[in-house]
Design a protein around this motif. Structure first.
Motif, short mmCIF file in Angstrom:
data_model
loop_
_atom_site.label_atom_id
_atom_site.label_comp_id
_atom_site.label_asym_id
_atom_site.label_seq_id
_atom_site.Cartn_x
_atom_site.Cartn_y
_atom_site.Cartn_z
N PHE A 198 0.98 -1.18 -0.01
CA PHE A 198 -0.03 0.12 0.11
C PHE A 198 0.96 1.26 -0.04
O PHE A 198 1.87 1.20 0.73
CB PHE A 198 -0.75 -0.18 1.24
N HIS A 222 -2.36 5.33 7.20
CA HIS A 222 -1.52 3.91 7.25
C HIS A 222 -1.27 3.43 8.47
O HIS A 222 -1.52 2.29 8.97
CB HIS A 222 0.13 4.40 7.10
N LEU A 282 -4.61 1.61 8.95
CA LEU A 282 -4.60 0.38 8.04
C LEU A 282 -3.64 -0.86 8.86
O LEU A 282 -4.40 -1.64 9.05
CB LEU A 282 -3.81 0.40 6.60
N ASN A 283 -2.83 -0.31 9.46
CA ASN A 283 -1.68 -1.08 10.27
C ASN A 283 -2.85 -2.00 11.45
O ASN A 283 -2.57 -3.08 11.53
CB ASN A 283 -0.70 -0.58 10.91
N ALA A 288 -5.13 -4.22 9.84
CA ALA A 288 -4.58 -5.60 9.53
C ALA A 288 -3.90 -6.32 10.50
O ALA A 288 -4.02 -7.46 10.43
CB ALA A 288 -3.47 -5.16 8.61
N THR A 297 2.68 -6.37 9.89
CA THR A 297 2.65 -5.10 9.19
C THR A 297 4.30 -4.39 9.19
O THR A 297 4.72 -4.63 10.31
CB THR A 297 1.80 -3.85 9.94
N THR A 313 3.16 1.01 3.36
CA THR A 313 2.91 -0.05 4.52
C THR A 313 2.80 -1.49 3.42
O THR A 313 2.52 -1.60 2.66
CB THR A 313 1.57 0.14 4.96
N TRP A 325 -9.94 -2.10 2.17
CA TRP A 325 -8.99 -1.58 3.10
C TRP A 325 -8.39 -0.03 2.30
O TRP A 325 -8.42 1.10 2.73
CB TRP A 325 -8.09 -2.39 3.68
N ALA A 326 -7.91 -0.36 1.05
CA ALA A 326 -7.22 0.71 0.36
C ALA A 326 -8.13 2.00 0.45
O ALA A 326 -7.95 3.26 0.53
CB ALA A 326 -6.71 0.46 -0.98
N PHE A 341 -8.88 3.73 3.79
CA PHE A 341 -7.98 4.41 4.28
C PHE A 341 -7.35 5.19 3.38
O PHE A 341 -6.27 5.75 3.67
CB PHE A 341 -6.92 3.37 4.92
N TYR A 389 -3.53 0.50 -3.40
CA TYR A 389 -3.33 -0.97 -3.26
C TYR A 389 -2.56 -1.23 -4.32
O TYR A 389 -2.86 -1.16 -5.54
CB TYR A 389 -4.39 -1.72 -2.90
#
Length: 104
Positions: free
Chosen positions: A36, A42, A45-46, A49, A56, A63, A86-87, A90, A94
């Motif tokens: 990403f 980020h 996302l972390n 995930a 991550t 990321t 997710w992309a 956030f 991707y």
């Protein structure tokens, strides 16, 4: 520009075709990376995930998510859709995935 022309589903199929050319059906779990980029969130996302079981890493505007999984179409399609979701959530790009060839 590449992402604008070819969908993630088509790109996923191209990677699986390359694996198949090397005798890899994708059913054997293997180390898989997802990438990403961008100025989005980020940190969130972390967090999401990690809760989903990914390792991550990365810094700045990059990321990388890591997991061990099968990459055959049935196993991979829902994960690819999740990465795209997710992309979007956030505000990140991707950039796809990679894995090792595992001959079955």
């Amino acid at each position: 520009m590449y992402e604008d022309v070819i969908s993630h589903e088509e790109r996923d199929a191209m990677v699986r075709a390359t694996l198949a050319e090397h005798g890899d059906s994708g059913v054997t779990p293997r180390h898989t990376l997802f990438f990403f980029h961008g100025e989005g969130d980020h940190d969130d996302l972390n967090e999401v995930a990690r809760r989903a079981g990914f390792v991550t890493s990365g810094q700045g505007e990059t990321t990388v998510l890591e997991t061990t999984m099968a990459v055959d179409e049935a196993s991979f399609t829902p994960v690819s859709a999740m990465m795209q979701s997710w992309a979007a959530a956030f505000r990140l790009d991707y950039d796809g995935w990679e894995c090792a060839v595992v001959t079955n």
